[in-house]
Structures are given as C-alpha cells and as structure tokens.
Design a protein around this motif. Structure first.
Motif, short mmCIF file in Angstrom:
data_model
loop_
_atom_site.label_atom_id
_atom_site.label_comp_id
_atom_site.label_asym_id
_atom_site.label_seq_id
_atom_site.Cartn_x
_atom_site.Cartn_y
_atom_site.Cartn_z
N SER A 189 -113.17 157.08 106.54
CA SER A 189 -113.22 157.67 105.20
C SER A 189 -112.24 156.99 104.26
CB SER A 189 -112.93 159.17 105.28
OG SER A 189 -111.63 159.39 105.78
N THR A 190 -111.13 156.48 104.81
CA THR A 190 -110.14 155.82 103.97
C THR A 190 -110.67 154.48 103.46
OG1 THR A 190 -108.56 156.72 105.54
CG2 THR A 190 -107.69 155.24 103.88
N PHE A 191 -111.55 153.87 104.24
CA PHE A 191 -111.95 152.49 103.93
C PHE A 191 -113.32 152.40 103.27
CE2 PHE A 191 -108.74 152.19 107.16
CZ PHE A 191 -107.98 151.13 106.74
N ILE A 192 -114.14 153.42 103.48
CA ILE A 192 -115.51 153.30 103.03
C ILE A 192 -115.60 153.31 101.50
CG2 ILE A 192 -116.27 155.72 102.94
CD1 ILE A 192 -118.27 153.64 105.16
N ASP A 193 -114.61 153.93 100.83
CA ASP A 193 -114.67 153.88 99.37
C ASP A 193 -113.99 152.61 98.83
OD1 ASP A 193 -112.11 154.83 99.99
OD2 ASP A 193 -111.89 155.67 97.96
N LYS A 194 -113.54 151.76 99.72
CA LYS A 194 -113.07 150.44 99.31
C LYS A 194 -114.06 149.39 99.82
CE LYS A 194 -108.19 151.66 99.25
NZ LYS A 194 -108.47 153.11 99.17
N ALA A 195 -115.33 149.79 99.84
CA ALA A 195 -116.37 148.95 100.44
C ALA A 195 -116.47 147.58 99.76
CB ALA A 195 -117.71 149.66 100.37
N ASP A 196 -116.04 147.52 98.50
CA ASP A 196 -116.14 146.23 97.79
C ASP A 196 -115.21 145.18 98.38
OD1 ASP A 196 -114.18 148.05 96.85
OD2 ASP A 196 -113.74 146.68 95.20
N LYS A 197 -114.30 145.62 99.24
CA LYS A 197 -113.38 144.66 99.86
C LYS A 197 -113.89 144.18 101.22
CE LYS A 197 -109.02 145.67 97.58
NZ LYS A 197 -109.43 146.40 96.39
N PHE A 198 -115.09 144.65 101.58
CA PHE A 198 -115.71 144.21 102.84
C PHE A 198 -117.01 143.48 102.54
CE2 PHE A 198 -113.12 147.84 104.08
CZ PHE A 198 -112.49 147.36 105.21
N ASN A 199 -117.38 142.60 103.46
CA ASN A 199 -118.66 141.93 103.33
C ASN A 199 -119.79 142.86 103.73
OD1 ASN A 199 -118.36 139.07 102.52
ND2 ASN A 199 -116.95 139.03 104.25
N ASP A 200 -120.94 142.72 103.06
CA ASP A 200 -122.13 143.44 103.47
C ASP A 200 -122.74 142.69 104.64
OD1 ASP A 200 -124.44 144.75 103.83
OD2 ASP A 200 -125.10 144.69 101.73
N LEU A 201 -122.68 143.30 105.81
CA LEU A 201 -123.13 142.59 107.01
C LEU A 201 -124.64 142.36 107.01
CD1 LEU A 201 -120.81 144.34 109.60
CD2 LEU A 201 -120.61 142.03 108.72
N ASN A 202 -125.37 143.23 106.32
CA ASN A 202 -126.81 142.99 106.22
C ASN A 202 -127.11 141.73 105.42
OD1 ASN A 202 -127.79 145.05 107.74
ND2 ASN A 202 -127.88 146.51 106.05
N GLU A 203 -126.16 141.35 104.58
CA GLU A 203 -126.36 140.19 103.74
C GLU A 203 -125.93 138.92 104.47
OE1 GLU A 203 -124.29 139.73 99.74
OE2 GLU A 203 -125.70 141.41 99.47
N ILE A 204 -124.74 138.94 105.08
CA ILE A 204 -124.21 137.70 105.66
C ILE A 204 -124.48 137.56 107.14
CG2 ILE A 204 -122.38 137.55 103.92
CD1 ILE A 204 -120.48 138.34 106.31
N GLY A 205 -124.80 138.66 107.80
CA GLY A 205 -124.97 138.59 109.26
C GLY A 205 -126.40 138.31 109.66
N PRO A 206 -126.67 138.21 110.96
CA PRO A 206 -128.03 138.03 111.46
C PRO A 206 -128.93 139.17 110.98
CG PRO A 206 -126.41 137.80 113.22
CD PRO A 206 -125.67 138.28 112.03
N LYS A 207 -130.21 138.88 110.80
CA LYS A 207 -131.12 139.90 110.25
C LYS A 207 -131.64 140.84 111.33
CE LYS A 207 -130.71 138.08 106.24
NZ LYS A 207 -129.41 138.54 105.75
N ASP A 208 -132.14 141.98 110.87
CA ASP A 208 -132.88 142.94 111.71
C ASP A 208 -132.11 143.40 112.95
OD1 ASP A 208 -135.04 142.69 109.98
OD2 ASP A 208 -135.67 140.84 110.99
N LEU A 209 -130.90 143.83 112.74
CA LEU A 209 -130.14 144.35 113.87
C LEU A 209 -130.20 145.87 113.95
CD1 LEU A 209 -126.90 142.17 113.77
CD2 LEU A 209 -128.96 141.82 115.12
N GLN A 210 -130.68 146.49 112.88
CA GLN A 210 -130.57 147.94 112.74
C GLN A 210 -131.04 148.72 113.97
OE1 GLN A 210 -132.23 149.50 109.13
NE2 GLN A 210 -131.89 151.62 109.73
#
Lengths: 324, 436
Positions: free
Chosen positions: B111-132
């Motif tokens: 909860s402390t970090f999720i509202d600072k999400a802009d400081k993390f990479n979006d893994l769906n964007e940079i990581g391998p696809k279709d891991l969900q």
C-alpha cells in the motif's frame, strides 16, 4: 664602493641596499599570514565537516519544517509556521515529551549519583584497579541492540525473569509494557546500565586529579571520610559534573533505541499500545519515516532541539549552584 | 606524586578509549555491507542487481539463470528482515537512486508503494507478453496499481488456514475430527462461540492476539481501511466496526492470550501452550514448528478451513523500478524467477508457497507433508485454501500503516485494560491522523 660608504657613514639608503638575510616583502607577508592563518586552517577541517554534516542539516531541517513536505514530494507546499502551530496543539507531542522527560529524570538522576559513588569506590585502594575500571565500562562497549533485546526479555510481562523473581518474593507482577510508569522505569534501568560506568570513569579521572595534599590537610584537621567527600571531592568535581550532567541531558532527551527495542511489537515505533513510552525522537522518526510527513517531523526536531537547549542550560546553572 | 597521578588519569582514559575503539570497531564490522560488483568495469556483460529480504530461495536459481545467460551477471542483495528492506526501499525510491534492478516488495507493504506507481516500470509493457494466466487472479490483481499498471510479478503467497492444538481441545472435551473442526471454523461467529466453550472449560486463551484475528477479518472485507477514492473507510465501512466488536468482545471474555505477535513473549506462548488456535498462513507452519519446539510435535494440526472462506497473509512481488538502467533485462529476469518451475524450486528450498497455478498443480507440492503436523497433506491443503480467496482487496495508501501503527496498538490497549469503545476511538483518531 659600497664598502667605503658603509664604513664612513651608514645611511638609511645603505641599510636598504644590504638585503642578503632579509626576506622579500611577499615572503614576509606570507610568514605573517602563516602565523595568523594556519591555526584556522588546521581547525578548518572540523568546521568544514561540521558545516556539512551538522550545521547544514540543522538549518535545512528548519527550512523543511516550513513546508508540508511528504517523503518523495516533488513540489512541497510552503505553509510557514503551520507545522509548529499544529505541533503545539498535538496531544501526542505532549505525551511523548512527558515520557521523554520522565525517562530522562529516572535515568540521568540516579545515573549521576551512582556514577559518583562508583567512582569513589573505584578510587579506593583495590586489587587490579584496571580490571575493575574496564569492568564498569563493559556495558558501554556491549551492543546497544543486544542490551535492548535482553532487557525487553527480562521485563516481559508474562514470561519475563523480573516478574518471576517478583512472584518468588511474594510481590505483585507488574505489566512492564502496559503500565506507563513501570515502562519508564524499565527503560531508565536499560539506559543506566549502559551509561553509569562510562560516567563513573570520567568522574574517576577527575577525582584522581584532585591534589592529595588537600585530603591530607583535611585528615590532619580530623575531617571524617564523609566530610572529606562532601567538602573536598564534590566541590572539586564541579566542572566534570557539569560536563557529565550536560552531556547526559543531551543524550537523555534523545533516547530512541531503548524504547524502540522495548516495544513488544518488533520494529514498532509506537512506544507501546497507547504511546505510553514513546519518546519525542521516536515520534519524530515515526512521523518522518512511517508517516512520511517530513515537514512536521522537522518541526518536531527543531522544537526538541530548543527544549534540549533550555533544559541543558537549566541543568548547567543548577549544577553550578548546587555543587559549590 | 602529581606526575604519578597524571599518569593514572591517562591510564584510565586510555583504557576507556581502547574500549570505546573496540566498540566502534565491532559496530563497524556489523554494518559494513558494501554491495559487491559495483566497482567493476562496465564493459562486457550486463550487470543486474536483485534485492530480496528474508529467504526467497533464489541463490541456486540465480546461478542457473547466469549459466543460461552468459551476457548477464547478477548481484544478489539480501536483507535479513522485511521491515528494514522496505524502509530502505522507500527511501531509495523517493531519493531517485540506489534501488536494485529487480526489487522485491511484500504484500503487507504494497500500500505504501502502489500509489507511487509512476516510479515503477509497467511490467506488461516492458516484460514478456501474456504472463497473466500464470498466477491466481487475485494475486495478479494485487500487483496492479489503480490505473491498471502492473508493478510486480507475484512470487509467493500466504493462503490462510487455521492451526489448532488438538490436545488442548480434547482436554476441553471438544471434538477434534476434521469434519467437526471444519464446522467449528465455518464462520467467525462459530469460531468465537467455540472459543467461549473452550475458555469456560479450561480457563485458557483461545487465540494468541486480538490483532491477529482482526487483521484477518478486515482482510476479508471488500474494502479495507481505505476506499478506492483513497478516502478513509474506517468509520464509513461499518463491517470494520462489526469485526472490532466481535474481536474485542471475545477478548474481554478471556479468549485472547494478550501476546503481541512475533514478540518474545509470543514465542514463549507457543512453548507454554498459551492458546489453542492460530491463524495460519502457509509460512506460519515454520514459525509454529520453531517456536512450539519438538516437545510439542504432533499437538498442532492444520485444518483445511478458515472462518468465512479463505484469506491471504503475506507473499511478495518482484518489481522493476524506473531507476533501473536495464529494465528490459531486469523484467526478463523477474519473469523467469516468477515462472511456475522456478517458484516450485524455491518452494522446495524455503517452503514459500507459490502463487502460480501450474506450480500449485504439481504432484510434488500436492503430496507435500510435514511430520510435525501429522499426515495432513499440507501442500494440497494450502493449494485448496488459496483457491478459496476470491479477490484482491484494494490496498490504498497507508492501509498497511493503519494496521501496524493504529489498529494493532489499539487492540493491544484493549487487551491491556482499555474499554473496547476507548480502543475504537483510539483507532479512529489514529487513522484520521495518518490519513490527512
């Protein structure tokens, strides 16, 4: 040519013409500068370091305290003295301040009295004096965290050793965590355990420096050991006592690790379930690094700084008065 | 004489100084942890760092990854405890430098970090696809920020079951067959009713600590302490107050052992048999085993039930902060580590329960037993419990802090003698002070 003139009548111009051993004007200036400036240069490193790690943070904290500054905030809002206004209306601040002063009084008071007595004992003729001296200093050398964990264990309300001993002696069990005053005593004991020996050694060093002739004279006059202690030792210890009192005031009002480790909840900064033993520094730390309210924490830091200044000078005056 | 005394003074001070120096040296020795590999030349392989806390079981896996990727060199930074790890993470995140390329993040701190999400990479964007589809849906959703950005790949989870001291229940003439235990653990009301029966019969406590029960109850609600719009829900969500009343009521009837979780006294409580039930996420089995000790082997049973369904406590995510210089490679590493095969290996070394569906279906995990808890197939049991969790509760900013610094101390205050009403007021005031 110069020889003749020199022999006949040395004139002003002559002296100016004979320069071999005279330093040049700029060297002269340099050497004068050396004498004047070098001392400052030599002590400059301290002030430089102090400026970087002491003064700058101090002033910057003052600057931060004027903002509504969240940790990681890119655009903090200037709010003037609002943090201070809020602080002076904050019940928790007063509660933590009371806790701090209470723990300080319970620790520093007994600590200095015991340290003086301990020093007097160490000053007596003992076998292996160095061993004894090192002995009283050992708690100081032990890790503070280890001491904290051990004492928190000893004072455990349910399974702690202290309560078991109390029960054995037919006394009531004490809830060292829940009871506000009891928790202060437990923390003060932890502080004293660590610092008494250290202070005793400083006082012992001062005692050793008191000239023996004074004691001999007093002894010849028939003064009892008690009288000699109160009329010679204590008054001559004054400068040292002032030093010890002031340093322990500064340290005592910033107590942090002991109450933090004393809390049954591991890693907690709450200082007990109702902040019953949260100190100002612990509250400040919690505000800054858990609450992320840097501005408010900075304001707390400054107020604590001023409180320490006031209490330390009060103690300075008192000690100077009392020990005459 | 005076000179001799001067000598004396000096000797005292020297010995003092020597000890001081010694203390200083040991202090230095303890805290010097320079991350190795930082001073190496940047030429050649890509250097990645990964920061974890406690035991993730990644040591061998990292070697395996390096062997398969000769161009990548990995430095593993480990912190002993979760608290300092996340404190450090927050400071470095806000300072803008110092984080590892792959940084572990625990569910309780998210909860402390999720509202600072802009400081993390979006893994769906940079990581391998279709891991969900790898993860249980609620675990995957838990790693998402409000705007749908995926900031962490799930590693492990802590599905909740209940641990029960069967010998104590028998002493209270209560049934201990699995079917009866499951009925007893059907709802919180039935759980507390059984607690009353047990406490009346034995005079002993039913659970270890009020906050341990209360946290589990609040975690089961649709919203926690924070609403989706990040406003405070502690007062508006009446279910929180209802949970409070149930727990404090049971505590006042003598059901709590009044032990602060993870304190030394709590540890002793396990040995002394101070309480009969314990909320048991999968990783708690190790704690029970260690604290209760061999002398209590066979007395604790794990029951495949948890009041009102299931729950989760613990488990982590692997994030790739924006600070990382090699985000793509870091995301690849994180994706590889959180694949079912790897998490199954980590489970075998550490017991961390995998969050990946495939890993949970593996025969090795399903057949897993621990003789301390008898013949129960605990692997299968926790896999079933994990599937009972239906959704991820939204963890708004400061949600974790409210639990740690507000409601837990307030519940402790009630255990120490405050009235439930005063405790509730303390909790509400404290939460309002935090969220402002």
């Amino acid at each position: 040519m110069s020889q003749t003139t020199a022999r006949s009548a040395p004139s002003k111009s002559d002296i100016a013409v004979v320069p071999p051993r005279r330093p040049s004007p700029w060297r002269d200036r340099l050497s004068r500068l050396d004498v004047k400036a070098s001392p400052y240069l030599y002590i400059a490193p301290f002030f430089l370091v102090f400026g970087v790690v002491g003064l700058f943070p101090l002033l910057y904290t003052g600057y931060v305290s004027l903002f509504d500054w969240e940790l990681g905030d890119d655009n903090p809002v200037f709010i003037g003295f609002d943090n201070y206004v809020e602080l002076f209306g904050d019940d928790q601040f007063y509660k933590t301040l009371t806790n701090t002063v209470s723990i300080f009084l319970l620790s520093s008071g007994p600590q200095i009295v015991i340290a003086v007595l301990l020093a007097a004992l160490l000053n007596a003729r003992l076998r292996m004096p160095t061993a004894w001296r090192v002995g009283v200093l050992l708690p100081y050398a032990a890790s503070l965290v280890a001491i904290g964990i051990i004492f928190a264990n000893l004072f455990g309300p349910n399974y702690g050793l202290v309560n078991s001993v109390f029960e054995l002696l037919g006394l009531d069990r004490v809830d060292w965590q829940a009871n506000r005053f009891a928790s202060h005593i437990a923390i003060a004991i932890m502080v004293n355990w660590r610092w008494t020996g250290y202070n005793a050694l400083i006082i012992l060093a001062a005692m050793k420096a008191i000239p023996r002739e004074i004691y001999e004279a007093a002894w010849v006059d028939g003064a009892s050991p008690m009288r000699r202690f109160f009329s010679i030792t204590l008054p001559l210890l004054r400068p040292t006592l002032i030093f010890v009192v002031v340093t322990s005031t500064i340290g005592g009002l910033q107590i942090f690790t002991e109450p933090k480790l004393f809390d049954a909840m591991p890693g907690s900064n709450n200082g007990g379930s109702t902040n019953q033993f949260q100190t100002v520094t612990l509250y400040m730390y919690q505000t800054a690094f858990e609450g992320q309210h840097f501005g408010y924490a900075s304001a707390t830091a400054w107020v604590l700084f001023l409180v320490i200044l006031v209490i330390a000078s009060l103690n300075f005056l008192l000690t100077r008065r009392l020990v005459r | 004489m005076p000179s001799n005394e001067g000598h004396e003074v000096r000797r005292i001070l020297t010995s003092a100084a020597a000890i001081g120096l010694l203390a200083g040296m040991t202090a230095c020795g303890g805290s010097s942890e320079t991350p190795s590999g930082e001073g190496q030349a940047p030429s050649g392989p890509i250097e990645l760092t990964i920061a974890t806390f406690t035991e993730f079981g990644y040591e061998d896996l990292i070697k395996e990854y390096e062997a398969g990727h000769p161009n990548i060199k990995i430095t593993h930074r480990k912190t002993g405890q979760g608290g300092p790890h996340h404190q450090d993470m927050l400071t470095k995140l806000t300072a803008g430098s110092g984080l590892a390329d792959v940084h572990a993040l625990e569910e309780g701190h998210i909860s402390t970090f999720i509202d600072k999400a802009d400081k993390f990479n979006d893994l769906n964007e940079i990581g391998p696809k279709d891991l969900q589809s790898r993860w249980l849906p609620w675990k995957y959703d838990g790693g998402k920020a409000k705007d749908g950005k995926l900031i962490g790949y799930g590693t492990d989870i802590g599905p909740l079951a209940m641990c029960v001291r069967t010998d104590l229940l028998q002493a209270a003439n209560m049934p201990t067959d699995p079917a009866s235990l499951k009925t007893m653990l059907a709802t919180w009301d039935s759980y507390f009713a059984a607690g009353d029966q047990f406490t009346r019969a034995t005079g002993k406590a039913w659970f270890d600590s009020s906050s341990q029960i209360f946290n589990a109850m609040v975690n089961q609600l649709d919203t926690g302490y924070i609403n989706r719009d990040d406003s405070l829900a502690i007062e508006s969500n009446t279910k929180i107050k209802q949970a409070w009343d149930k727990v404090t009521g049971a505590a006042k009837r003598g059901q709590t052992a009044k032990l602060t979780a993870f304190s030394n006294e709590w540890n002793s409580g396990f040995k002394q048999g101070a309480f009969a039930t314990k909320t048991c996420p999968s990783w708690m089995l190790g704690v029970v085993k260690k604290q209760a000790g061999p002398e209590n082997a066979g007395k604790w049973a794990v029951v495949e039930a948890f009041p009102e369904g299931g729950g989760n406590w613990g488990g982590s995510y692997l994030t790739v902060p924006k600070q990382s210089k090699h985000p793509k490679e870091a995301a690849e590493l994180a994706a590889w580590l959180t694949a079912p095969e790897q998490q199954l290996k980590a489970f075998k070394t550490t017991g961390n329960f995998p969050s990946q569906v495939k890993a949970m279906e593996s025969p090795e995990l399903l057949a897993y037993t621990d003789e301390y808890f008898g013949t129960t197939k605990v692997g299968e049991l926790f896999a079933n419990q994990a599937r009972k969790v239906t959704k991820a509760q939204y963890k708004g900013p400061r949600d974790g802090q409210i639990q740690e610094n507000v409601t837990s101390p307030a519940l402790a205050a009630v255990e120490q003698g405050a009235s439930p009403e005063d405790g509730w007021k303390q909790a509400v005031d404290g939460a309002k002070k935090l969220v402002r």
